[in-house]
Design an enzyme around this catalytic site. Sequence first.
Site, PDB file in Angstrom:
ATOM      1  N   ILE A  71      80.397  13.929  -2.049  1.00 40.98           N
ATOM      2  CA  ILE A  71      81.706  13.330  -1.778  1.00 40.98           C
ATOM      3  C   ILE A  71      81.575  11.818  -1.645  1.00 40.98           C
ATOM      4  O   ILE A  71      82.294  11.050  -2.283  1.00 40.98           O
ATOM      5  CB  ILE A  71      82.330  13.909  -0.492  1.00 40.98           C
ATOM      6  CG1 ILE A  71      82.501  15.413  -0.607  1.00 40.98           C
ATOM      7  CG2 ILE A  71      83.655  13.234  -0.194  1.00 40.98           C
ATOM      8  CD1 ILE A  71      82.982  16.066   0.675  1.00 40.98           C
ATOM      9  N   ALA A  72      80.655  11.387  -0.790  1.00 41.36           N
ATOM     10  CA  ALA A  72      80.533   9.951  -0.511  1.00 41.36           C
ATOM     11  C   ALA A  72      79.153   9.665   0.046  1.00 41.36           C
ATOM     12  O   ALA A  72      78.480  10.550   0.587  1.00 41.36           O
ATOM     13  CB  ALA A  72      81.606   9.507   0.477  1.00 41.36           C
ATOM     14  N   GLY A 126      77.302   6.792   2.598  1.00 44.19           N
ATOM     15  CA  GLY A 126      77.507   5.701   3.540  1.00 44.19           C
ATOM     16  C   GLY A 126      76.195   5.081   3.966  1.00 44.19           C
ATOM     17  O   GLY A 126      75.128   5.381   3.425  1.00 44.19           O
ATOM     18  N   GLY A 127      76.280   4.204   4.959  1.00 47.68           N
ATOM     19  CA  GLY A 127      75.090   3.502   5.411  1.00 47.68           C
ATOM     20  C   GLY A 127      74.136   4.376   6.194  1.00 47.68           C
ATOM     21  O   GLY A 127      72.959   4.028   6.352  1.00 47.68           O
ATOM     22  N   MET A 128      74.608   5.500   6.702  1.00 53.37           N
ATOM     23  CA  MET A 128      73.771   6.340   7.534  1.00 53.37           C
ATOM     24  C   MET A 128      73.501   7.701   6.901  1.00 53.37           C
ATOM     25  O   MET A 128      72.463   8.307   7.149  1.00 53.37           O
ATOM     26  CB  MET A 128      74.446   6.555   8.893  1.00 53.37           C
ATOM     27  CG  MET A 128      73.599   7.293   9.905  1.00 53.37           C
ATOM     28  SD  MET A 128      74.436   7.478  11.482  1.00 53.37           S
ATOM     29  CE  MET A 128      75.749   8.590  11.040  1.00 53.37           C
ATOM     30  N   THR A 173      74.841  10.830   3.628  1.00 55.34           N
ATOM     31  CA  THR A 173      75.596  11.206   2.438  1.00 55.34           C
ATOM     32  C   THR A 173      76.353  12.485   2.741  1.00 55.34           C
ATOM     33  O   THR A 173      75.812  13.408   3.367  1.00 55.34           O
ATOM     34  CB  THR A 173      74.659  11.425   1.236  1.00 55.34           C
ATOM     35  OG1 THR A 173      73.927  10.218   1.002  1.00 55.34           O
ATOM     36  CG2 THR A 173      75.449  11.778  -0.012  1.00 55.34           C
ATOM     37  N   LYS A 230      76.881  16.639   6.136  1.00 57.59           N
ATOM     38  CA  LYS A 230      76.564  15.212   6.278  1.00 57.59           C
ATOM     39  C   LYS A 230      75.054  15.134   6.475  1.00 57.59           C
ATOM     40  O   LYS A 230      74.540  15.485   7.542  1.00 57.59           O
ATOM     41  CB  LYS A 230      77.309  14.608   7.457  1.00 57.59           C
ATOM     42  CG  LYS A 230      77.250  13.084   7.494  1.00 57.59           C
ATOM     43  CD  LYS A 230      78.076  12.546   8.650  1.00 57.59           C
ATOM     44  CE  LYS A 230      78.198  11.040   8.581  1.00 57.59           C
ATOM     45  NZ  LYS A 230      79.318  10.601   7.747  1.00 57.59           N
ATOM     46  N   ASP A 289      83.336   3.348  15.433  1.00 57.41           N
ATOM     47  CA  ASP A 289      83.491   2.958  14.033  1.00 57.41           C
ATOM     48  C   ASP A 289      84.865   3.406  13.516  1.00 57.41           C
ATOM     49  O   ASP A 289      84.970   4.111  12.522  1.00 57.41           O
ATOM     50  CB  ASP A 289      82.367   3.564  13.191  1.00 57.41           C
ATOM     51  CG  ASP A 289      82.177   2.813  11.866  1.00 57.41           C
ATOM     52  OD1 ASP A 289      82.697   1.686  11.739  1.00 57.41           O
ATOM     53  OD2 ASP A 289      81.523   3.361  10.969  1.00 57.41           O
TER      54      ASP A 289
END
Length: 649
Positions: free
Chosen positions: A24-25, A27-29, A31, A47, A141
Amino acid sequence: MDATVADPLVGHVLDGRYRIESRIARGGMATVYVARDIRLDRVIALKVMHSHLASDEDFVARFIGEAKAAAALSHPNVVAVYDQRTDGEHVFLVMEYVPGRTLRDLLNERGRLGPREALEILQPMLAALGAAHRAGLVHRDVKPENVLLTDDGQIKVADFGLARAESASKMTKTGLIIGTVGYLAPEQVLSGNADIRSDVYAAGVLLYELMTGVLPHQGDTPLAIAYKHVNEAVPPPSHTLPGITPEIDLLVTRATSHDPGRRPQDANAFLAAVAEVHGGLPRDFDWRVEQSGRSQTSMLESAPPAPTQAPSGDGHTAVYDARTAPAEYLPRRSGGDKVVGALTGRYVLIAIGAVAAVILGWAVWYQVSGQYHHVPEKVVGMQLSAAEKKLRDDGLQVRVAEAVYDDHVQKGQVAKSNPPGGARVGDGAVVTLTPSKGRIPREVPDVGGKSQDEARQILEGKGFKVGDVSKDTSQTVDKDHVIRTSPVAGKKTSPDNPVNIVLSTGMSMPDLVGTNGEQAKNTLRSMGLDVKVDTQKDDSKPAGVVLSQNPRSGDGVSRGDQVNLVINEQKCDINLGPFGKYGCDNGDQNGDQQLPVPDVTGQNADDAKSTLEDAGFHVNVLGGGDNVRTQTPAGGTTSPRGSTVFLIT
């Protein structure tokens, strides 16, 4: 090559259960992937933490702890966390899959939202943050990328606690900034520390962005933006979008105050303020603002376009090192750590005038803007029927939601209202009342075998009340002690529901009158009872039978209780000449069965005694001779079984 196809985890099964289907996406921490739970056959989201973070033991430990805290959140506007697992080098969360898009996608498509629409989106988002704040969680965040819009119109907030987990990593050192720079509160920039009021600040920035389409602070680098968060106030959104009311300006400026103590103290307080302002806006308010904005088109077009994300362009949670910042971007301080703005006297006067205008405008608008109501402050805790009547009498509509358990609100009373008590709403607005089903269910303790007083003390100690007390017989539980409860021990029920107890009447006393005395005594002793026997002569009844008993048949008795039996005794006087008169006690005979008496005259006394005992009689030997001279009853006659035969030697 497509990124999804190229991802090495796509197609793999983690923990023998979760088959990854697509990405899906990233990120910095971590996937995020779409996956299928093979065991439950449902679509979920995974995640998966990046490998360089998964190798940090301290971070992983905190990540797991925060995941557990996030999993404890049960709220319709929170993306649910189902599980946390580890498969080799992969540390991952199992989460609810939310089909749809992010709030960032909506902003990219629309540019900006109308103020009323923005407040409608912000309210469920703040409700989710409020649930986290009550549980002691800080999101850290808050940004459009973490707000999900479902296909059926729901709004859900993701990544609770994960930014906080990242801040616990060994990579976090003094001078590092955690978060997405466009939404950082000043205290996060200065110290890296954040609390629930930092989430409120970020929500205020997000509200500004939703209405204007841009972030309030712009810069060429992340540190330049962070510098502005510390040294410049977030401007009222009406400066960019004419037509916005002073009340909406005040929502943004209060939430983004540099002093955390001047902000709403948590998301729930901010939600109450947002709900009140939203309730006071006319339904065509966004259209009015749009019309006002068209007259200022040239002014808006002259404003330089700015990115709505950090300059990196990906909106990821980022880590920036303030120690390497150019001197012109370091926060200006005076008197130690206190940051002061370099406002001239002219700007101070302008600021004072602006505040006065805002207050005056708000007061005038409040008085003349139409017919409004306030949701009663004390609606929570009222009986549902009384609350419904009160609201309808005030010109409001009422919707009753599904009841929930609440430890602080009694069954049948209102546990929640939306908008909350004190909120300002328009005439005819809908107020949703959620009734209480009573206190949260807990297990009924086991009080089996306890006395009534002991059982009551234990139940009340666990918050329960004793309801009906009934009785039943039991062969194993002592009299006046608990056999069972309803609901049964171990079952969960709300303490508002009484617990009924059943006491034992003890063992049921059998009917022994008319039965053989010896058998009656054995029966009672096998029940653990203490038997006391008295004798009484009744020639009308067979010898050796029970004439009466106490307790009576059917009464309850417990082990150790005393039972009194009266057994019939047959006495006779026999004249044995020089040996006197002897009484014969036939109390042990078995009914009135007559047996022939053997003739043992002339036999050795010991042999004669054995013969008679074998025949079913008791024997009493009188005299000092060796052989039997006479016997009573005489040989050849009959006598009841168990009666006594006298031998004279």
